[in-house]
Design an enzyme around this catalytic site. Structure first.
Site, PDB file in Angstrom:
ATOM      1  N   HIS A   3      -7.083   1.728   0.785  1.00 28.11           N
ATOM      2  CA  HIS A   3      -6.692   3.420   1.105  1.00 28.11           C
ATOM      3  C   HIS A   3      -8.091   4.036   1.179  1.00 28.11           C
ATOM      4  O   HIS A   3      -9.225   3.688   0.394  1.00 28.11           O
ATOM      5  CB  HIS A   3      -6.018   3.623   0.065  1.00 28.11           C
ATOM      6  CG  HIS A   3      -5.226   5.194   0.169  1.00 28.11           C
ATOM      7  ND1 HIS A   3      -6.093   6.238   0.052  1.00 28.11           N
ATOM      8  CD2 HIS A   3      -4.037   5.468   0.716  1.00 28.11           C
ATOM      9  CE1 HIS A   3      -5.385   7.313   0.286  1.00 28.11           C
ATOM     10  NE2 HIS A   3      -4.092   6.714   0.516  1.00 28.11           N
ATOM     11  N   ASP A  58      -7.136  -0.954  -8.028  1.00 28.54           N
ATOM     12  CA  ASP A  58      -6.257   0.224  -7.717  1.00 28.54           C
ATOM     13  C   ASP A  58      -4.963  -0.027  -7.842  1.00 28.54           C
ATOM     14  O   ASP A  58      -4.282  -0.613  -6.890  1.00 28.54           O
ATOM     15  CB  ASP A  58      -6.662   0.679  -6.084  1.00 28.54           C
ATOM     16  CG  ASP A  58      -5.761   1.709  -5.445  1.00 28.54           C
ATOM     17  OD1 ASP A  58      -4.938   2.210  -6.265  1.00 28.54           O
ATOM     18  OD2 ASP A  58      -6.043   2.208  -4.381  1.00 28.54           O
ATOM     19  N   GLN A  91      -0.146   1.567  -5.905  1.00 29.14           N
ATOM     20  CA  GLN A  91       1.127   1.338  -5.243  1.00 29.14           C
ATOM     21  C   GLN A  91       1.757   0.036  -6.361  1.00 29.14           C
ATOM     22  O   GLN A  91       3.045  -0.240  -6.179  1.00 29.14           O
ATOM     23  CB  GLN A  91       1.048   0.502  -3.927  1.00 29.14           C
ATOM     24  CG  GLN A  91       0.584   1.607  -2.918  1.00 29.14           C
ATOM     25  CD  GLN A  91       1.739   2.504  -2.431  1.00 29.14           C
ATOM     26  OE1 GLN A  91       2.832   2.190  -2.708  1.00 29.14           O
ATOM     27  NE2 GLN A  91       1.024   3.719  -2.006  1.00 29.14           N
ATOM     28  N   LYS A 109       3.753   8.270  -8.159  1.00 26.04           N
ATOM     29  CA  LYS A 109       4.590   7.313  -7.517  1.00 26.04           C
ATOM     30  C   LYS A 109       5.278   6.256  -8.393  1.00 26.04           C
ATOM     31  O   LYS A 109       5.942   5.398  -8.026  1.00 26.04           O
ATOM     32  CB  LYS A 109       3.311   6.165  -7.135  1.00 26.04           C
ATOM     33  CG  LYS A 109       2.060   6.847  -6.249  1.00 26.04           C
ATOM     34  CD  LYS A 109       2.057   6.191  -4.854  1.00 26.04           C
ATOM     35  CE  LYS A 109       0.649   6.897  -4.285  1.00 26.04           C
ATOM     36  NZ  LYS A 109       0.767   7.309  -2.821  1.00 26.04           N
ATOM     37  N   CYS A 140      -3.586   6.759   5.759  1.00 25.55           N
ATOM     38  CA  CYS A 140      -4.839   6.843   5.217  1.00 25.55           C
ATOM     39  C   CYS A 140      -5.755   5.315   5.106  1.00 25.55           C
ATOM     40  O   CYS A 140      -6.334   5.134   4.266  1.00 25.55           O
ATOM     41  CB  CYS A 140      -4.789   7.284   3.875  1.00 25.55           C
ATOM     42  SG  CYS A 140      -4.319   8.998   3.807  1.00 25.55           S
TER      43      CYS A 140
END
Lengths: 414, 171
Positions: free
Chosen positions: A131, A208, A211, A234, A372
């Site tokens: 991203h 990261d 998600q 999220k 993105c």
């Protein structure tokens, strides 16, 4: 403080849906089908209640007040830290730093650990499916330090080319920052393997988890990542809250990110000594209300059970991929073996945006565009995709609506 | 189907009018008149699918911009789709040509050209473009749509402003 009065075991999607008030609304006269969960998940009533209850009952600034409200607010705020610690299985509670979200988490590490440790000629490795929030902070750092950014390539299925990763490592490599699960393809990356390899060369790894945190069981100790970032919104929690996990010994060595209140021990005009972890990185009044309500979201997810959620989402993902593939002209982007509940696709000769506009008119919320991830879209030579991403409250019937919508949109666009 | 036929006739009339205009006969209608005309056309549709079918059709029929114009300096970048816009001036009137990689945006672009192209800079600057709202397409000009359409309207007006200033300097 708030009881989670959910009675949803065994997994009952009908009961779960009742917990999410927004799902009752209509869009353009049709029942809302919300398939933009990878952008942000909807909030259950318990989260909304926790947020409202904070402002109704005990809004106060935390950590410094000695009155009852301040004590209650502080206790609730710190309770979230404990819940997050359990949620990702961190060793110490002070390894949990509250941020505004994943973007701030990555920027914080780049601006502190990065500035302190990356020197001219050093190398940072990211992947081709990052991203922008895990690209730009490193680009900025590389520009400042005259360091080099290297990219692990992505294959046609949307998986990392791990053999290339090994080749990218050099004595100059100081940091690897890698997405756990891709937001645009759903690919789950072999982060443990990446970390193992990197650690053999004493390379620090940031994962990261924007998600992945909502779908996968996160165990930062088992993973052995040095940094892990996630966002509350999220995981069915409020927007504006995120977490940076860092190994204690790294966090202690790092300089503060922002100066201000809360992060200090003592201030004179000559010198300031910094507060201890985690407060060293939490300057200013934090987002108390949303952080407090984030706990309700994590409790809710735990109660439903990540295993249950995952099974349900996997079923939906497979169902959607099978059905979409039967439509003439549909091409799936991202067919990795291990995937989160993201189905990205394009229809031959049709712009994803046109598809998105028409689907919206059928009451179906999908994300269209480059998500993105412009470098990744360039790699697949497409302007973007249509992305449907599923959450615990989605149903097979909703997937049927999507498939019908896509078919109708194709007819209109043909 | 008859509704569709209606539209076709309307378009023939429009083409006829623009031909007149090209011949230098001064029957060009005002921006407001074209706006009203489009609003009337859309009033015929009673569901959104017909409306979009018409816009998609307009998009497909819009003369593609020659590839030599599809360069960076003519590009109005949206987050999702791109728009290219070129402007020309002759006899005190400004003519627009544009294109997009998404067909619905092309349809909307085609209507903007129909409304604004061939008018004086002052007329373009004064254009309210209320028809977009009237035909229920205002959301496409919203910031969130990120399709470059809002920037395109601004850019069309910027061209008009630039020509107006040039006229004033020369005049």
């Amino acid at each position: 403080m708030i009881s989670t009065s959910t009675d949803i075991k065994p997994f009952d999607v009908g009961a779960i849906r009742k917990e999410f008030p927004v799902l009752e609304r209509k869009v353009k006269g049709k029942d809302l089908v919300y398939f933009d969960n990878a952008a942000t998940a909807q909030k259950p009533q318990v989260v909304i209640d926790a947020l409202v209850n904070y402002y109704h009952q005990y809004n106060a600034n935390i950590h410094r007040g000695i009155h009852s409200l301040a004590e209650e607010a502080t206790a609730a705020f710190e309770a979230t830290r404990d819940t997050v610690k359990e949620f990702i299985n961190a060793r110490y509670r002070e390894e949990i730093i509250f941020t505004r979200g994943v973007t701030e988490g990555v920027n914080l590490v780049a601006a502190t650990y990065g500035r302190q440790n990356i020197k001219e000629g050093d190398e940072i490795i990211i992947s081709g499916m990052e991203h922008h929030s895990n690209i730009v902070p490193w680009q900025m750092l590389c520009l400042e330090k005259k360091a080099k950014l290297k990219i692990i390539p992505v294959d046609d299925n949307g998986e990392l080319m791990m053999s290339e990763f090994q080749k990218l490592i050099s004595p100059k490599t100081k940091l690897v920052s890698i997405v756990h699960a891709s937001n645009s393809l759903g690919t789950i990356n072999p982060v443990k393997e990446i970390i193992d390899i990197a650690h053999q060369y004493n390379i620090v790894v940031l994962v990261d988890g924007a998600q992945s945190s909502v779908h996968l069981d996160i165990d930062v100790q088992d993973m052995d990542c040095d940094f892990f970032v996630l966002s509350s919104h999220k995981i069915y929690g409020p927007t504006g809250v995120g977490v940076l996990y860092g190994k204690k010994e790294l966090l202690e060595e790092m300089p503060p990110y922002m100066g201000g209140g809360e992060m200090i021990k003592e201030v004179t005009f000559d010198k300031t000594t910094y507060n201890e972890l985690p407060y060293k990185f939490e300057a200013g009044t934090p987002n108390i209300a949303d952080t407090v309500a984030f706990k309700a979201a994590l409790d809710f997810v735990n109660e439903v059970g990540k295993d249950n959620i995952r099974k349900h989402e996997e079923m939906l993902t497979k169902y959607a991929m099978d059905k979409l593939l039967k439509i003439d002209g549909v091409r799936l982007i991202g067919t990795a073996k291990h995937k989160t509940s993201v189905v990205s696709f394009i229809v031959e000769g049709m712009h994803p945006q046109d598809m998105g506009i028409l689907l919206d008119n059928y009451g179906i919320a999908v994300r269209t565009g480059h998500h993105c991830c412009q470098p990744l879209m360039n790699r697949f030579e497409i302007p973007g995709t249509v992305r449907a991403s599923f959450a615990m409250y989605n149903t097979k019937e909703e997937v049927d609506e999507l498939v019908k919508g896509v078919e109708k949109a194709i007819k209109l666009l043909k | 189907m008859s509704r569709y036929l209606d539209m076709t006739i309307q378009r023939v009339i429009i083409k006829f009018k623009s031909k007149y205009f090209e011949r230098g006969m001064n029957v060009v209608q005002t921006i407001q008149e074209t706006e009203d005309e489009i609003a009337e056309e859309f009033a015929l549709f009673d569901n959104w699918e017909d409306k979009y079918e018409y816009i998609i059709d307009l998009g497909k029929k819009l003369q593609p911009l020659d590839s030599k114009f599809k360069v960076e300096e003519n590009k109005i970048k949206g987050c999702q789709s791109q728009v290219w816009l070129v402007a020309d001036e002759s006899d005190g009137r400004i003519y627009f040509k544009a294109d997009s990689d998404a067909v619905i945006v092309r349809g909307l672009v085609s209507m903007l050209i129909r409304v604004l192209s061939g008018h004086t800079s002052q007329e373009i600057l004064d254009a309210k473009l209320e028809f977009i709202d009237k035909i229920g397409m205002k959301n496409h000009l919203a910031q969130t749509r990120s399709n470059g359409l809002l920037s395109m309207v601004k850019q069309m007006k910027n061209y008009a402003l630039a020509y107006k200033m040039k006229e004033q300097l020369n005049g």
